[in-house]
Design a protein around this motif. Structure first.
Motif, mmCIF file in Angstrom:
data_model
loop_
_atom_site.group_PDB
_atom_site.id
_atom_site.type_symbol
_atom_site.label_atom_id
_atom_site.label_comp_id
_atom_site.label_asym_id
_atom_site.label_seq_id
_atom_site.Cartn_x
_atom_site.Cartn_y
_atom_site.Cartn_z
ATOM 1 N N ASP A 21 0.820 -1.208 0.000
ATOM 2 C CA ASP A 21 0.000 0.000 0.000
ATOM 3 C C ASP A 21 0.856 1.261 0.000
ATOM 4 O O ASP A 21 0.539 2.233 -0.693
ATOM 5 N N ASP A 22 1.940 1.266 0.772
ATOM 6 C CA ASP A 22 2.828 2.427 0.787
ATOM 7 C C ASP A 22 3.498 2.625 -0.577
ATOM 8 O O ASP A 22 3.654 3.748 -1.046
ATOM 9 N N GLY A 25 1.069 4.083 -2.940
ATOM 10 C CA GLY A 25 0.937 5.504 -2.631
ATOM 11 C C GLY A 25 2.042 6.338 -3.247
ATOM 12 O O GLY A 25 1.806 7.442 -3.737
ATOM 13 N N LYS A 26 3.257 5.796 -3.237
ATOM 14 C CA LYS A 26 4.382 6.523 -3.827
ATOM 15 C C LYS A 26 4.327 6.540 -5.353
ATOM 16 O O LYS A 26 4.872 7.438 -5.986
ATOM 17 N N LYS A 28 1.372 6.404 -7.133
ATOM 18 C CA LYS A 28 0.037 6.739 -7.621
ATOM 19 C C LYS A 28 0.000 7.872 -8.634
ATOM 20 O O LYS A 28 -0.875 7.908 -9.484
#
Length: 180
Positions: A21-22, A25-26, A28
Protein backbone atom coordinates in the motif's frame (compact mmCIF):
# COMPACT_ATOMS: atom_id res chain seq x y z
CA UNK A 1 11.19 9.17 -9.86
CA UNK A 2 14.14 7.74 -11.74
CA UNK A 3 15.02 4.11 -12.44
CA UNK A 4 17.31 3.82 -9.41
CA UNK A 5 14.60 5.08 -7.04
CA UNK A 6 12.01 2.76 -8.61
CA UNK A 7 14.29 -0.27 -8.25
CA UNK A 8 15.02 0.70 -4.64
CA UNK A 9 11.30 0.99 -3.87
CA UNK A 10 10.50 -2.37 -5.49
CA UNK A 11 13.39 -3.97 -3.59
CA UNK A 12 11.99 -2.59 -0.33
CA UNK A 13 8.58 -4.09 -1.18
CA UNK A 14 10.24 -7.43 -1.94
CA UNK A 15 12.08 -7.49 1.40
CA UNK A 16 9.07 -6.26 3.35
CA UNK A 17 10.60 -2.93 4.39
CA UNK A 18 7.81 -1.10 2.53
CA UNK A 19 4.23 -2.30 2.38
CA UNK A 20 2.47 -2.77 -0.92
CA UNK A 21 0.00 0.00 0.00
CA UNK A 22 2.83 2.43 0.79
CA UNK A 23 4.51 1.61 -2.53
CA UNK A 24 1.26 2.16 -4.42
CA UNK A 25 0.94 5.50 -2.63
CA UNK A 26 4.38 6.52 -3.83
CA UNK A 27 3.61 5.45 -7.39
CA UNK A 28 0.04 6.74 -7.62
CA UNK A 29 0.86 9.91 -9.51
CA UNK A 30 3.18 8.27 -12.02
CA UNK A 31 3.41 9.21 -14.82
CA UNK A 32 2.09 12.69 -14.03
CA UNK A 33 0.90 15.02 -11.28
CA UNK A 34 -2.18 17.12 -11.98
CA UNK A 35 -2.00 20.55 -10.32
CA UNK A 36 -5.12 22.03 -11.92
CA UNK A 37 -3.21 24.68 -13.88
CA UNK A 38 -0.36 22.40 -14.93
CA UNK A 39 0.27 18.71 -15.47
CA UNK A 40 3.79 17.68 -14.49
CA UNK A 41 5.47 14.78 -16.23
CA UNK A 42 6.89 13.07 -13.15
CA UNK A 43 7.74 9.96 -15.17
CA UNK A 44 9.94 11.68 -17.74
CA UNK A 45 13.17 11.00 -15.87
CA UNK A 46 12.31 7.30 -15.71
CA UNK A 47 11.43 7.16 -19.43
CA UNK A 48 14.16 9.37 -20.87
CA UNK A 49 16.80 9.84 -18.19
CA UNK A 50 16.23 13.58 -17.80
CA UNK A 51 13.61 15.52 -15.87
CA UNK A 52 10.71 17.77 -16.78
CA UNK A 53 11.84 21.23 -17.87
CA UNK A 54 9.56 24.13 -16.96
CA UNK A 55 9.26 27.18 -19.21
CA UNK A 56 9.05 30.01 -16.68
CA UNK A 57 8.41 33.03 -18.89
CA UNK A 58 4.62 32.74 -19.32
CA UNK A 59 3.87 31.44 -15.81
CA UNK A 60 2.90 33.45 -12.74
CA UNK A 61 4.98 33.42 -9.57
CA UNK A 62 2.22 31.43 -7.84
CA UNK A 63 2.17 28.81 -10.61
CA UNK A 64 5.96 28.49 -10.51
CA UNK A 65 5.99 28.13 -6.72
CA UNK A 66 3.39 25.37 -7.02
CA UNK A 67 5.15 23.56 -9.84
CA UNK A 68 8.58 23.73 -8.21
CA UNK A 69 7.08 22.71 -4.87
CA UNK A 70 5.47 19.65 -6.47
CA UNK A 71 8.76 18.65 -8.12
CA UNK A 72 10.74 19.12 -4.90
CA UNK A 73 8.16 17.11 -2.95
CA UNK A 74 8.67 14.26 -5.41
CA UNK A 75 12.48 14.61 -5.20
CA UNK A 76 12.69 15.60 -8.87
CA UNK A 77 15.39 17.79 -10.36
CA UNK A 78 14.08 21.30 -10.97
CA UNK A 79 14.98 23.23 -14.10
CA UNK A 80 13.03 26.41 -14.90
CA UNK A 81 14.09 28.23 -18.08
CA UNK A 82 13.46 31.71 -19.50
CA UNK A 83 12.89 33.09 -16.04
CA UNK A 84 12.52 36.80 -15.26
CA UNK A 85 14.50 38.11 -12.24
CA UNK A 86 11.42 38.86 -10.08
CA UNK A 87 10.16 35.30 -10.50
CA UNK A 88 13.62 33.93 -9.79
CA UNK A 89 13.81 35.98 -6.60
CA UNK A 90 10.55 34.41 -5.37
CA UNK A 91 11.81 30.89 -6.20
CA UNK A 92 15.16 31.41 -4.46
CA UNK A 93 13.38 32.83 -1.39
CA UNK A 94 11.10 29.76 -1.14
CA UNK A 95 13.70 27.19 -2.26
CA UNK A 96 17.10 28.44 -1.03
CA UNK A 97 18.89 25.27 -2.21
CA UNK A 98 18.12 26.33 -5.76
CA UNK A 99 20.42 28.52 -7.84
CA UNK A 100 19.43 31.26 -10.24
CA UNK A 101 21.74 31.82 -13.21
CA UNK A 102 20.88 35.34 -14.41
CA UNK A 103 22.78 35.28 -17.71
CA UNK A 104 21.08 32.03 -18.73
CA UNK A 105 17.78 33.00 -16.99
CA UNK A 106 17.59 29.53 -15.40
CA UNK A 107 16.62 28.38 -11.91
CA UNK A 108 18.12 24.98 -11.12
CA UNK A 109 17.85 22.66 -8.16
CA UNK A 110 19.45 19.24 -8.67
CA UNK A 111 18.34 16.18 -6.76
CA UNK A 112 20.85 13.60 -7.92
CA UNK A 113 24.20 13.71 -9.64
CA UNK A 114 24.10 11.85 -12.95
CA UNK A 115 26.71 11.44 -15.66
CA UNK A 116 25.63 12.18 -19.23
CA UNK A 117 28.74 12.75 -21.32
CA UNK A 118 30.81 15.69 -22.50
CA UNK A 119 29.24 18.66 -24.32
CA UNK A 120 31.00 21.55 -26.05
CA UNK A 121 29.02 24.78 -26.08
CA UNK A 122 30.58 27.01 -28.70
CA UNK A 123 29.85 30.65 -29.54
CA UNK A 124 30.92 32.73 -32.47
CA UNK A 125 30.93 35.94 -30.45
CA UNK A 126 30.32 37.33 -27.00
CA UNK A 127 26.79 38.48 -27.87
CA UNK A 128 25.87 34.78 -28.16
CA UNK A 129 26.82 34.01 -24.55
CA UNK A 130 23.34 34.34 -22.96
CA UNK A 131 21.88 31.68 -25.29
CA UNK A 132 25.01 29.56 -24.90
CA UNK A 133 24.79 29.77 -21.10
CA UNK A 134 21.19 28.61 -21.26
CA UNK A 135 22.33 25.57 -23.25
CA UNK A 136 25.36 24.97 -21.00
CA UNK A 137 23.46 25.12 -17.73
CA UNK A 138 20.68 22.94 -19.16
CA UNK A 139 23.27 20.35 -20.22
CA UNK A 140 24.89 20.48 -16.77
CA UNK A 141 21.48 20.05 -15.14
CA UNK A 142 21.01 16.94 -17.24
CA UNK A 143 24.30 15.54 -15.96
CA UNK A 144 26.70 16.50 -18.73
CA UNK A 145 30.16 17.91 -18.26
CA UNK A 146 30.29 21.13 -20.28
CA UNK A 147 33.21 22.78 -22.02
CA UNK A 148 32.52 26.40 -22.82
CA UNK A 149 34.31 27.46 -26.00
CA UNK A 150 33.27 31.08 -26.35
CA UNK A 151 34.09 33.80 -28.86
CA UNK A 152 35.85 31.68 -31.48
CA UNK A 153 34.72 34.12 -34.15
CA UNK A 154 33.63 33.66 -37.69
CA UNK A 155 35.82 36.31 -39.29
CA UNK A 156 38.97 34.23 -38.92
CA UNK A 157 38.80 30.45 -39.15
CA UNK A 158 42.12 30.22 -37.27
CA UNK A 159 40.31 31.23 -34.03
CA UNK A 160 38.02 28.23 -34.32
CA UNK A 161 40.68 25.79 -35.52
CA UNK A 162 42.92 26.42 -32.51
CA UNK A 163 40.09 24.96 -30.33
CA UNK A 164 39.26 22.08 -32.72
CA UNK A 165 40.76 19.29 -30.60
CA UNK A 166 38.93 20.45 -27.50
CA UNK A 167 35.61 20.45 -29.37
CA UNK A 168 36.23 17.11 -31.09
CA UNK A 169 36.84 15.38 -27.74
CA UNK A 170 33.21 16.06 -26.83
CA UNK A 171 30.24 13.79 -27.53
CA UNK A 172 28.05 16.70 -28.63
CA UNK A 173 28.65 20.27 -29.78
CA UNK A 174 26.05 23.00 -29.37
CA UNK A 175 26.98 25.98 -31.54
CA UNK A 176 25.49 29.44 -31.15
CA UNK A 177 26.15 32.00 -33.86
CA UNK A 178 23.22 34.38 -33.85
CA UNK A 179 24.68 37.29 -35.80
CA UNK A 180 25.65 35.39 -38.96
Amino acid sequence: MDEKALRQLLGQVKTGKVTLDDAVGKLKDLPFAELGYATLDTHRNLRFGFPEVVLGEPKTVEQLLGIVGALVERKQTVLVTRLQPDKAEALVARFPKGVYHPVARIFHMPQRKVKAGLVAVVTAGTSDIPVAEEAAITAEAMGAEVRRVYDVGVAGIHRLLRRREEIQECHVAVVVAGME
